[in-house]
Motif scaffolding. Structure first.
Motif, short mmCIF file in Angstrom:
data_model
loop_
_atom_site.label_atom_id
_atom_site.label_comp_id
_atom_site.label_asym_id
_atom_site.label_seq_id
_atom_site.Cartn_x
_atom_site.Cartn_y
_atom_site.Cartn_z
N PHE A 181 -30.16 35.59 3.36
CA PHE A 181 -30.07 34.94 2.04
C PHE A 181 -28.61 34.88 1.60
O PHE A 181 -27.75 35.60 2.12
N THR A 182 -28.36 33.98 0.67
CA THR A 182 -27.00 33.81 0.17
C THR A 182 -26.95 34.25 -1.29
O THR A 182 -27.82 33.87 -2.07
N LEU A 183 -26.00 35.09 -1.58
CA LEU A 183 -25.87 35.59 -2.93
C LEU A 183 -24.39 35.53 -3.30
O LEU A 183 -23.54 36.02 -2.55
N PHE A 184 -24.07 34.89 -4.43
CA PHE A 184 -22.68 34.74 -4.87
C PHE A 184 -21.80 34.19 -3.75
O PHE A 184 -20.68 34.66 -3.52
N GLY A 185 -22.33 33.27 -3.00
CA GLY A 185 -21.53 32.65 -1.96
C GLY A 185 -21.38 33.46 -0.69
O GLY A 185 -20.74 33.03 0.25
N HIS A 186 -21.94 34.66 -0.67
CA HIS A 186 -21.85 35.45 0.56
C HIS A 186 -23.18 35.40 1.30
O HIS A 186 -24.25 35.39 0.68
N ASP A 187 -23.12 35.41 2.58
CA ASP A 187 -24.35 35.44 3.37
C ASP A 187 -24.74 36.89 3.63
O ASP A 187 -23.92 37.70 4.05
N PHE A 188 -25.99 37.17 3.35
CA PHE A 188 -26.49 38.52 3.63
C PHE A 188 -27.60 38.42 4.65
O PHE A 188 -28.30 37.43 4.75
N SER A 189 -27.75 39.49 5.39
CA SER A 189 -28.88 39.57 6.30
C SER A 189 -29.51 40.94 6.13
O SER A 189 -28.84 41.96 6.27
N LEU A 190 -30.77 40.93 5.76
CA LEU A 190 -31.45 42.20 5.50
C LEU A 190 -32.53 42.38 6.57
O LEU A 190 -33.38 41.54 6.76
N ALA A 191 -32.45 43.50 7.25
CA ALA A 191 -33.46 43.77 8.28
C ALA A 191 -34.48 44.75 7.71
O ALA A 191 -34.12 45.73 7.08
N LEU A 192 -35.72 44.43 7.89
CA LEU A 192 -36.78 45.27 7.36
C LEU A 192 -37.89 45.33 8.39
O LEU A 192 -38.06 44.42 9.18
N GLY A 193 -38.65 46.39 8.36
CA GLY A 193 -39.79 46.46 9.25
C GLY A 193 -39.75 47.68 10.14
O GLY A 193 -39.12 48.68 9.82
N ALA A 194 -40.44 47.59 11.25
CA ALA A 194 -40.54 48.75 12.14
C ALA A 194 -40.76 48.27 13.56
O ALA A 194 -41.04 47.10 13.80
N GLU A 195 -40.62 49.20 14.48
CA GLU A 195 -40.88 48.90 15.88
C GLU A 195 -42.33 48.48 16.05
O GLU A 195 -43.23 49.03 15.41
N LYS A 196 -42.56 47.51 16.94
CA LYS A 196 -43.92 47.07 17.19
C LYS A 196 -44.71 48.16 17.93
O LYS A 196 -45.86 48.43 17.61
N LEU A 197 -44.07 48.77 18.91
CA LEU A 197 -44.79 49.73 19.74
C LEU A 197 -44.63 51.15 19.22
O LEU A 197 -43.54 51.57 18.88
N LEU A 198 -45.73 51.84 19.18
CA LEU A 198 -45.68 53.25 18.79
C LEU A 198 -45.12 54.04 19.97
O LEU A 198 -45.15 53.57 21.11
N PRO A 199 -44.57 55.23 19.73
CA PRO A 199 -44.10 56.04 20.85
C PRO A 199 -45.25 56.32 21.82
O PRO A 199 -46.38 56.55 21.38
N ARG A 200 -44.95 56.23 23.10
CA ARG A 200 -46.03 56.42 24.06
C ARG A 200 -45.79 57.55 25.04
O ARG A 200 -46.67 57.93 25.80
N ALA A 201 -44.57 58.07 25.05
CA ALA A 201 -44.29 59.20 25.94
C ALA A 201 -43.18 60.02 25.32
O ALA A 201 -42.53 59.57 24.38
N ASP A 202 -42.96 61.20 25.84
CA ASP A 202 -41.91 62.10 25.34
C ASP A 202 -42.00 62.25 23.82
O ASP A 202 -41.05 61.96 23.10
N PHE A 203 -43.13 62.69 23.36
CA PHE A 203 -43.33 62.80 21.92
C PHE A 203 -42.54 63.98 21.38
O PHE A 203 -42.53 65.04 21.98
N ASP A 204 -41.84 63.77 20.27
CA ASP A 204 -41.20 64.92 19.65
C ASP A 204 -41.73 65.10 18.23
O ASP A 204 -42.45 64.26 17.70
N LEU A 205 -41.35 66.22 17.66
CA LEU A 205 -41.87 66.59 16.35
C LEU A 205 -41.47 65.56 15.29
O LEU A 205 -42.25 65.19 14.42
N CYS A 206 -40.23 65.06 15.44
CA CYS A 206 -39.71 64.11 14.45
C CYS A 206 -40.60 62.87 14.39
O CYS A 206 -40.94 62.40 13.30
N GLN A 207 -40.98 62.34 15.54
CA GLN A 207 -41.85 61.16 15.57
C GLN A 207 -43.15 61.43 14.82
O GLN A 207 -43.62 60.58 14.06
N GLN A 208 -43.71 62.61 15.06
CA GLN A 208 -44.99 62.91 14.44
C GLN A 208 -44.83 63.01 12.92
O GLN A 208 -45.64 62.47 12.17
N VAL A 209 -43.76 63.70 12.49
CA VAL A 209 -43.54 63.86 11.05
C VAL A 209 -43.31 62.49 10.40
O VAL A 209 -43.88 62.17 9.36
#
Lengths: 244, 288, 295
Positions: free
Chosen positions: B24-52
């Motif tokens: 989007f353009t705001l005050f003449g500047h171009d911005f790009s905002l990325a939002l969302g998440a990875e499509k694939l859930l973790p499938r191997a090498d699970f760590d605690l952080c992923q679970q939390v």
């Protein structure tokens, strides 16, 4: 009125001691995946795996007992020793092989297939239903389609009939009777997808004696053709007969 | 993958199953905002952080269902409670039945029925199509469920409004709507509040049943319990994900008690210090 | 079951239904009604006992015991019951087997946890792997009862803790004035009187317990919900003599009615109990009863 008996028996079980009688091999299964395993009108486990399992036990001289367990917790209950073998249409995968040991495959590498209620169903990028925690669900999650998850395979198929999903993705042999008996309401669409490395019995890691006994019988049954005969009887149709 | 990267990849996974960039353009500047998440859930090498992170991401759904249905249920509950106390059987009877059915049967089975009903309605009229999704359909079931429970609590409170209060209202010449809004309703709330706090806690707990019975999860977007069972299934170890889930819920319960406590003080602020009932959920008479 | 059931394909609708509803498989769902009722009958006193223990612990003057009691109440109440159901049974099973292992096999050198397995010596297995199936089922049922008792015990503890505090302090003081010790006052004065304060909370808890039983299948017990799903699902003629479409809605309707009746009957019974307990109590309810009797 039944309570004291149960309490007493439970107490008995908790403190039971004594020598082990002849060991019973307990086989865990889901009981909801015909023709592999299902519950018949008499309330007993029935199906291809029941017949095969009983044949293996007989040849190996084992006393076997069938136990039903929910699919979701079928592996944790094996590793914590509530039964000794899983025969529940379980496909050999790398993930599973990290926690259990598989016997030789008793069903050749399987194909999974899409079934839908119309020829032109959009199974590639539409909504595809599958059973939670199966290799099919994992496959759809990675494909371009939107995965819709159900707790058991039946509900996944029902979702297509209800118009909730464009197609269901499941084991080919599970879908065959459903498609054939649906009077044209369900049909296979797209190509079969070969995933997984055959179906086998699963054992606790390190339970090599029991696994050896199963392997020996499975090998013998492959050699004398009795396994192929059994496969043809349960899964054979005009188009294909699974065989080793 | 560091834990920070995991958070970026999965913190919103329960809502988005893909990444979007928004230019989007705001005050003449171009911005790009990325939002969302990875499509694939973790499938191997699970760590605690992923679970939390993922189980925490699922809490978004639990909070969504809880807040939405508690708010909407509050309004319906007030109406049903008043109808239940009405002398007109045309109002009273339906309210009694509504409370009986929703309080007398397990929520687990109500979800099943909700799903079946919406499927049937969908074939009757396409306008009902969105209701077979959890986001809307399960919310309707939870809304009706909590309305029934809250209505019963409110009814009990209405019955125990001190006679003096209503007599005072009469003396001031208040009647009808002003009498209800200025005297009956605030007193009802004040009396019902401890029990209503309990209901709120239970409602948030009940939201874990949404994806568990009846309503299917789409594109692996589910609530906290959904991700906990995903990890239990993948790691074959239930002893890590479920305690994480439990931890999140204890935190949520404490927050609810805190917020409702603030509200309780507000409801009681006109009373002399000694008579203010502290929000103690003690006698437990108002459990769900 | 009936003799005319030999060829279900030929039967008219009513006879077909009679045969269908009496297959051995259907007997399982009728039995599971019994399972649910037995579970309720066993769990209620067990949970009450746990609750009593929890409430006494929370009231204890020894600080660590009191903390333990309070933590038990807070943690279990703060977590959805389903989260416990998902791992409690396996945890309890391993806990019991571990204790038996320590007692029975002191000479065992192999680690219990290896390769992600939980392996105790064969003598410590619960039940023994040679035990017949019904023992396994009873054991599974017992684990389910213990799980329910632990969870609902926390709620009961909360109710009883509140009820103990609701008994007027003057009563205890009077007891002490009569020279009773703290323990005597607790046993003779507090406990008999607290029930009337506890009953509304306990009735409510009973209702919650009843409505939690559909989750029994999570604990590995084949309960009503399990069989309703299994029997109600669409069946093809290949694997049954009684093929039918998706009938789950009818099975769940039957479950709904079952639960409505159960809760309604409980409600009536508990109301009567409340009237009994209120008799002669120093509460407004008791006072009202007394006046009604005089008049």
């Amino acid at each position: 009125m039944k309570t004291p008996i149960i309490a007493a028996a439970a107490l008995g079980a908790l403190v039971a001691t004594g020598a082990l009688a002849q060991d019973v091999v307990r086989i865990g299964t889901e009981g909801a995946y015909a023709p592999y395993n299902y519950i018949n009108d008499a309330g007993q486990v029935d199906g291809f795996e029941r017949e095969l399992g009983d044949a293996i036990c007989e040849r190996a001289g084992l006393t076997c007992e069938w136990v039903m367990n929910d699919w979701d917790s079928i592996i944790p209950n094996l590793t914590s020793g509530n039964y000794d073998v899983i025969m529940a249409a379980m496909t050999i995968t790398d993930e599973r092989e990290q926690v259990v040991d598989f016997s030789d495959a008793y069903y050749p590498p399987t194909a999974s297939a899409y079934a839908a209620d119309a020829e032109d169903a959009n199974y590639e990028s539409g909504v595809v239903s599958a059973q939670t925690a199966t290799i099919q669900a994992a496959y759809i999650a990675e494909s371009g389609a939107t995965l819709l998850e159900f707790a058991n395979p039946e509900e996944a198929v029902q979702a297509v009939r209800d118009g909730e999903a464009d197609a269901v993705f499941a084991d080919y042999d599970y879908l065959v009777p459903l498609v054939e008996d649906s009077d044209g309401a369900l049909m296979f669409v797209g190509d079969e997808v070969p995933i997984g490395g055959g179906i086998a019995a699963a054992f606790r890691k390190g339970d090599d004696t029991l696994r050896g006994q199963f392997d020996a019988v499975i090998e013998a049954m492959k050699a004398d053709g009795s396994l192929n005969e059994m496969l043809a009887r349960w899964f054979g149709d005009e188009s294909r007969v699974p065989a080793f | 993958m560091t834990c920070w990267e995991t958070i970026q990849a999965y913190a919103l996974r329960s809502v988005f199953s893909d990444r979007f960039t928004w230019d989007f353009t705001l005050f003449g500047h171009d911005f790009s905002l990325a939002l969302g998440a990875e499509k694939l859930l973790p499938r191997a090498d699970f760590d605690l952080c992923q679970q939390v992170v993922l189980i925490g991401s699922g809490m978004i759904w639990n909070i969504y269902f809880g807040v939405l249905t508690l708010g909407a249920g509050f309004l319906l509950a007030t109406l049903v409670a008043v109808a239940r106390g009405s002398r007109n059987p045309l109002l009273r009877k339906p309210a009694e039945w509504f409370i009986l059915v929703f309080r007398g049967s397990p929520l687990f089975i109500q979800f099943f029925f909700g799903y079946f009903c919406f499927l049937a309605l969908k074939t009757a009229h396409p306008a009902f199509a969105p209701f077979t999704s959890a986001a809307l359909g399960a919310a309707v079931v939870l809304f009706l469920n909590t309305a029934a429970y809250s209505a019963e609590i409110f009814r009990g409170a209405l019955l125990s409004i001190p006679k003096g209060d209503t007599e005072a209202a009469d003396a001031y010449g208040l009647s009808g709507w002003p009498r209800f809004r200025r005297i009956v309703w605030p007193t009802m709330l004040r009396l019902a509040w401890p029990a209503y706090t309990n209901e709120a806690i239970f409602l948030f707990h009940s939201t874990t049943l949404v994806f568990f019975s009846g309503f299917p999860a789409t594109s692996q977007r589910g609530d906290a319990l959904y991700y906990a069972s995903y990890f239990a299934d993948k790691t074959f170890n239930p002893f890590v994900p479920y305690p994480i889930l439990a931890g999140y819920f204890i935190l949520l319960t404490l927050i609810i008690i805190g917020l409702f406590g603030v509200m309780n003080r507000r409801l009681n602020r006109h009373l002399p210090e000694a008579r203010r009932a502290r929000l103690r959920l003690r006698a437990g008479q108002f459990l769900r | 079951m009936f003799e005319f059931c030999t060829d279900p394909g030929q039967l008219d609708r009513l006879a077909w239904m009679a045969c269908y509803l009496t297959t051995t498989k259907h007997m399982a769902i009728y039995w599971s009604v019994g399972t649910v009722l037995i579970l309720l009958a066993v769990t209620a006193p067990a949970a009450l006992l746990m609750g009593f223990g929890g409430a006494m612990a929370a009231r204890s003057r020894i600080a660590p015991v009191s903390w333990l009691g309070r933590a038990y109440i807070m943690i279990v109440r703060g977590v959805p019951d389903i989260a416990f159901f998902m791992f409690f049974v396996i945890a309890l099973d391993q806990f019991f087997e571990y204790i038996r292992h320590e007692v029975k096999c002191p000479g065992w050198t192999e680690p219990i946890r290896q390769n992600g397995n939980f392996l105790v010596c064969p003598e410590a297995k619960l039940p023994l792997s040679s035990a017949p199936q019904y023992i396994h089922e009873i054991y599974g049922f017992t684990l389910a009862v213990i799980t329910f008792a632990i969870i609902f015990g926390a709620f009961a503890a909360n109710v009883l803790y509140g009820a103990m505090r609701a008994v007027p302090q003057a009563q205890i003081e009077t007891a002490e004035a009569y020279g009773m010790s703290r323990r005597q006052a607790f046993r003779r004065i507090l406990v008999p009187q607290m029930w009337v304060y506890a009953l509304p909370g306990l009735s409510n808890l009973w209702m919650i317990l009843v409505k939690a039983t559909p989750l029994l299948f999570l604990l590995g017990v084949q309960d009503l919900v399990y069989w309703a799903r299994e029997l109600g699902g669409a069946k093809t003629p290949r694997f049954t003599d009684y093929p039918h479409g998706d009938w789950r809605i009818w099975y769940f309707l039957a479950l709904l009615v079952f639960y409505l009746v159960l809760t309604r009957v409980s409600e009536i019974a508990l109301d009567r109990l409340m009237v009994r307990l209120t008799r002669g109590q120093a509460t407004s309810g008791g006072e009202a009863q007394r006046k009604a009797m005089i008049a």
